[in-house]
Design a protein around this motif. Structure first.
Motif, PDB file in Angstrom:
ATOM      1  N   ALA A   1     -15.839 -28.901   3.641  1.00  0.00           N
ATOM      2  CA  ALA A   1     -14.784 -29.879   3.925  1.00  0.00           C
ATOM      3  C   ALA A   1     -15.336 -31.296   3.887  1.00  0.00           C
ATOM      4  N   ALA A   2     -16.530 -31.481   4.474  1.00  0.00           N
ATOM      5  CA  ALA A   2     -17.156 -32.808   4.441  1.00  0.00           C
ATOM      6  C   ALA A   2     -17.460 -33.227   3.012  1.00  0.00           C
ATOM      7  N   ALA A   3     -17.931 -32.279   2.199  1.00  0.00           N
ATOM      8  CA  ALA A   3     -18.246 -32.590   0.804  1.00  0.00           C
ATOM      9  C   ALA A   3     -16.990 -32.919   0.002  1.00  0.00           C
ATOM     10  N   SER A   4     -15.847 -32.350   0.416  1.00  0.00           N
ATOM     11  CA  SER A   4     -14.612 -32.552  -0.350  1.00  0.00           C
ATOM     12  C   SER A   4     -14.050 -33.959  -0.218  1.00  0.00           C
ATOM     13  N   ILE A   5     -14.512 -34.718   0.792  1.00  0.00           N
ATOM     14  CA  ILE A   5     -14.036 -36.106   0.915  1.00  0.00           C
ATOM     15  C   ILE A   5     -15.160 -37.100   0.636  1.00  0.00           C
ATOM     16  N   ASP A   6     -16.211 -36.618  -0.008  1.00  0.00           N
ATOM     17  CA  ASP A   6     -17.240 -37.517  -0.510  1.00  0.00           C
ATOM     18  C   ASP A   6     -16.638 -38.349  -1.650  1.00  0.00           C
ATOM     19  N   PRO A   7     -17.085 -39.607  -1.817  1.00  0.00           N
ATOM     20  CA  PRO A   7     -16.517 -40.442  -2.885  1.00  0.00           C
ATOM     21  C   PRO A   7     -16.568 -39.808  -4.276  1.00  0.00           C
ATOM     22  N   SER A   8     -17.486 -38.873  -4.497  1.00  0.00           N
ATOM     23  CA  SER A   8     -17.584 -38.237  -5.811  1.00  0.00           C
ATOM     24  C   SER A   8     -16.682 -37.015  -5.951  1.00  0.00           C
ATOM     25  N   ALA A   9     -16.012 -36.612  -4.860  1.00  0.00           N
ATOM     26  CA  ALA A   9     -15.179 -35.408  -4.873  1.00  0.00           C
ATOM     27  C   ALA A   9     -13.796 -35.700  -5.438  1.00  0.00           C
ATOM     28  N   ALA A  10     -13.156 -34.644  -5.919  1.00  0.00           N
ATOM     29  CA  ALA A  10     -11.851 -34.802  -6.568  1.00  0.00           C
ATOM     30  C   ALA A  10     -10.763 -35.239  -5.588  1.00  0.00           C
ATOM     31  N   ASP A  11     -10.840 -34.768  -4.340  1.00  0.00           N
ATOM     32  CA  ASP A  11      -9.796 -35.073  -3.351  1.00  0.00           C
ATOM     33  C   ASP A  11     -10.002 -36.404  -2.638  1.00  0.00           C
ATOM     34  N   TYR A  12     -11.108 -37.091  -2.929  1.00  0.00           N
ATOM     35  CA  TYR A  12     -11.422 -38.315  -2.182  1.00  0.00           C
ATOM     36  C   TYR A  12     -10.322 -39.359  -2.331  1.00  0.00           C
ATOM     37  N   ALA A  13      -9.897 -39.615  -3.555  1.00  0.00           N
ATOM     38  CA  ALA A  13      -8.902 -40.664  -3.795  1.00  0.00           C
ATOM     39  C   ALA A  13      -7.588 -40.353  -3.096  1.00  0.00           C
ATOM     40  N   GLU A  14      -7.220 -39.066  -3.081  1.00  0.00           N
ATOM     41  CA  GLU A  14      -5.951 -38.691  -2.446  1.00  0.00           C
ATOM     42  C   GLU A  14      -6.023 -38.870  -0.936  1.00  0.00           C
ATOM     43  N   ILE A  15      -7.162 -38.518  -0.344  1.00  0.00           N
ATOM     44  CA  ILE A  15      -7.334 -38.710   1.097  1.00  0.00           C
ATOM     45  C   ILE A  15      -7.336 -40.193   1.437  1.00  0.00           C
ATOM     46  N   GLU A  16      -8.036 -40.982   0.641  1.00  0.00           N
ATOM     47  CA  GLU A  16      -8.138 -42.415   0.924  1.00  0.00           C
ATOM     48  C   GLU A  16      -6.833 -43.159   0.699  1.00  0.00           C
ATOM     49  N   SER A  17      -5.916 -42.573  -0.038  1.00  0.00           N
ATOM     50  CA  SER A  17      -4.625 -43.229  -0.277  1.00  0.00           C
ATOM     51  C   SER A  17      -3.617 -42.961   0.845  1.00  0.00           C
ATOM     52  N   LEU A  18      -3.957 -42.111   1.784  1.00  0.00           N
ATOM     53  CA  LEU A  18      -3.060 -41.824   2.902  1.00  0.00           C
ATOM     54  C   LEU A  18      -2.942 -43.043   3.817  1.00  0.00           C
ATOM     55  N   PRO A  19      -1.856 -43.166   4.545  1.00  0.00           N
ATOM     56  CA  PRO A  19      -1.729 -44.264   5.512  1.00  0.00           C
ATOM     57  C   PRO A  19      -2.906 -44.263   6.489  1.00  0.00           C
ATOM     58  N   LYS A  20      -3.286 -45.431   6.932  1.00  0.00           N
ATOM     59  CA  LYS A  20      -4.501 -45.568   7.716  1.00  0.00           C
ATOM     60  C   LYS A  20      -4.527 -44.715   8.979  1.00  0.00           C
ATOM     61  N   PRO A  21      -3.461 -44.645   9.783  1.00  0.00           N
ATOM     62  CA  PRO A  21      -3.525 -43.793  10.987  1.00  0.00           C
ATOM     63  C   PRO A  21      -3.821 -42.334  10.655  1.00  0.00           C
ATOM     64  N   ILE A  22      -3.249 -41.832   9.568  1.00  0.00           N
ATOM     65  CA  ILE A  22      -3.526 -40.457   9.168  1.00  0.00           C
ATOM     66  C   ILE A  22      -4.973 -40.321   8.728  1.00  0.00           C
ATOM     67  N   ARG A  23      -5.417 -41.250   7.926  1.00  0.00           N
ATOM     68  CA  ARG A  23      -6.791 -41.186   7.401  1.00  0.00           C
ATOM     69  C   ARG A  23      -7.824 -41.262   8.526  1.00  0.00           C
ATOM     70  N   MET A  24      -7.639 -42.197   9.463  1.00  0.00           N
ATOM     71  CA  MET A  24      -8.600 -42.350  10.551  1.00  0.00           C
ATOM     72  C   MET A  24      -8.605 -41.138  11.482  1.00  0.00           C
ATOM     73  N   THR A  25      -7.419 -40.569  11.712  1.00  0.00           N
ATOM     74  CA  THR A  25      -7.328 -39.413  12.604  1.00  0.00           C
ATOM     75  C   THR A  25      -7.920 -38.173  11.942  1.00  0.00           C
ATOM     76  N   VAL A  26      -7.626 -37.969  10.674  1.00  0.00           N
ATOM     77  CA  VAL A  26      -8.160 -36.802   9.961  1.00  0.00           C
ATOM     78  C   VAL A  26      -9.681 -36.876   9.881  1.00  0.00           C
ATOM     79  N   ARG A  27     -10.219 -38.051   9.617  1.00  0.00           N
ATOM     80  CA  ARG A  27     -11.682 -38.202   9.560  1.00  0.00           C
ATOM     81  C   ARG A  27     -12.309 -37.968  10.941  1.00  0.00           C
ATOM     82  N   THR A  28     -11.666 -38.470  11.982  1.00  0.00           N
ATOM     83  CA  THR A  28     -12.176 -38.222  13.336  1.00  0.00           C
ATOM     84  C   THR A  28     -12.141 -36.733  13.655  1.00  0.00           C
ATOM     85  N   TRP A  29     -11.060 -36.078  13.280  1.00  0.00           N
ATOM     86  CA  TRP A  29     -10.907 -34.636  13.528  1.00  0.00           C
ATOM     87  C   TRP A  29     -12.013 -33.842  12.832  1.00  0.00           C
TER      88      TRP A  29
END
Length: 332
Positions: free
Chosen positions: A85-113
């Motif tokens: 899961a950690a590797a999937s949100i690395d800048p080189s991963a395919a899902d990184y851009a989609e995660i980073e495009s989420l609204p900030k509260p969602i992004r910050m909470t998901v990363r904290t989780w």
């Protein structure tokens, strides 16, 4: 009346259930979810917090995952393999851009989780890239964002970063879970006196290597940590030997400076005053010889000095020094 001057120093504040629910609904609307679906998800989230003991971040991620494919995939991967899961949100991963495009509260909470999940598994190296850039004030649980990132920094001996997060957490201790505040105070007290190249730091590095080996790691990172331990031990022991040598020289010099006039030596002056004397001020040069290593302690004295130095140290420090010399002997 409460002292309002302290409130102005707080850089974060805890959210109640209503505020979390409103933040979830607004974030889902910003993401582009159908308004009815956003309203239903946020109401279900609010009821979960009121009627059960479910963790707010778990409930938040569950609610978001129902409406966003990227978070749903991330949650599914994390349930099976947090490292993946950690590797999937690395800048080189395919899902990184989609995660980073989420609204900030969602992004910050998901990363904290996800960062919390990794820290709880002692996967600090993998947790740090996930949680390092989190803006705690944008998370639904600022206390968790600060605490788990501070714990990660503490474990990795990043002293200043750890102190910054933990002290920020304690700025609003009244809104902080008791377990967080107590542990944060312990971590601050623990890492604050840490000094570079000290036995304390070396011992912590050894603990970190043990943790990595327990996790099955034997990569270049572990080898680098082991070499760092050897280098720091070398530096520390060289310093201790130098201090021991200087003490011996001072003792030898002091032993020849005074004496008994009956034995042809003058007694030291009783009062501070300008000394007289008939010498011409020239000092006879001492021949030290041409042998290499003249300034090193002989092996017997070296062993005795190290025994004296380490005699009162905790067992794990003595073991560290002994392990160092065993490695030196093997390498030699």
């Amino acid at each position: 009346m409460a002292d309002r001057s302290l409130e102005s120093e707080q850089s974060w504040k805890a959210l109640d259930g209503e505020q979390m629910s409103a933040l979830l609904r607004g974030s889902l609307n910003d993401y582009g979810a159908p308004p009815a679906a956003s309203a239903e998800a946020s109401e279900r989230f609010r009821l979960q917090l009121e009627q059960s003991d479910q963790d707010p971040m778990d409930a938040f991620v569950e609610a978001v995952a129902g409406l966003t494919d990227a978070v749903e995939r991330l949650a599914e991967i994390a349930a099976k393999d947090p490292l993946a899961a950690a590797a999937s949100i690395d800048p080189s991963a395919a899902d990184y851009a989609e995660i980073e495009s989420l609204p900030k509260p969602i992004r910050m909470t998901v990363r904290t989780w996800l960062g919390r999940l990794l820290v709880r598994s002692r996967l600090y190296d993998e947790a740090l890239p996930v949680i390092a850039e989190v803006d705690a004030t944008e998370s639904i649980d600022p206390a968790s964002s600060l605490f788990y990132r501070g714990a990660c920094y503490h474990a990795l001996l990043m002293k200043q970063e750890a102190l910054t997060d933990l002290r920020t957490l304690l700025e609003n201790e009244d809104d902080c879970p008791i377990r967080f505040s107590r542990l944060a105070k312990l971590m601050v007290a623990d890492i604050k006196p840490l000094k570079e190249d000290s036995l304390d730091e070396i011992s912590r590095l050894m603990t970190d290597v043990t943790r990595r080996l327990d996790l099955g790691r034997s990569d270049e990172k572990v080898e680098g940590q082991e070499q760092k331990i050897i280098d720091k031990l070398t530096k520390l022991i060289d310093k201790l030997e130098e201090q021991q040598q200087q003490q011996q020289q001072q003792q030898q010099g002091g032993g020849s400076s005074g004496g008994d006039p009956k034995n042809g030596q003058e007694s030291p002056m009783q009062d501070s005053q300008i000394a007289g004397g008939s010498g011409d001020g020239n000092v006879k040069k001492k021949n030290l010889g041409d042998d290499d290593g003249w300034g090193n302690l002989p092996p017997a004295e070296r062993k005795e000095a190290l025994q004296k130095i380490s005699r009162d140290l905790p067992t794990h420090y003595r073991d560290a020094i002994e392990a160092y010399f065993r490695k030196r002997a093997t390498d030699g």
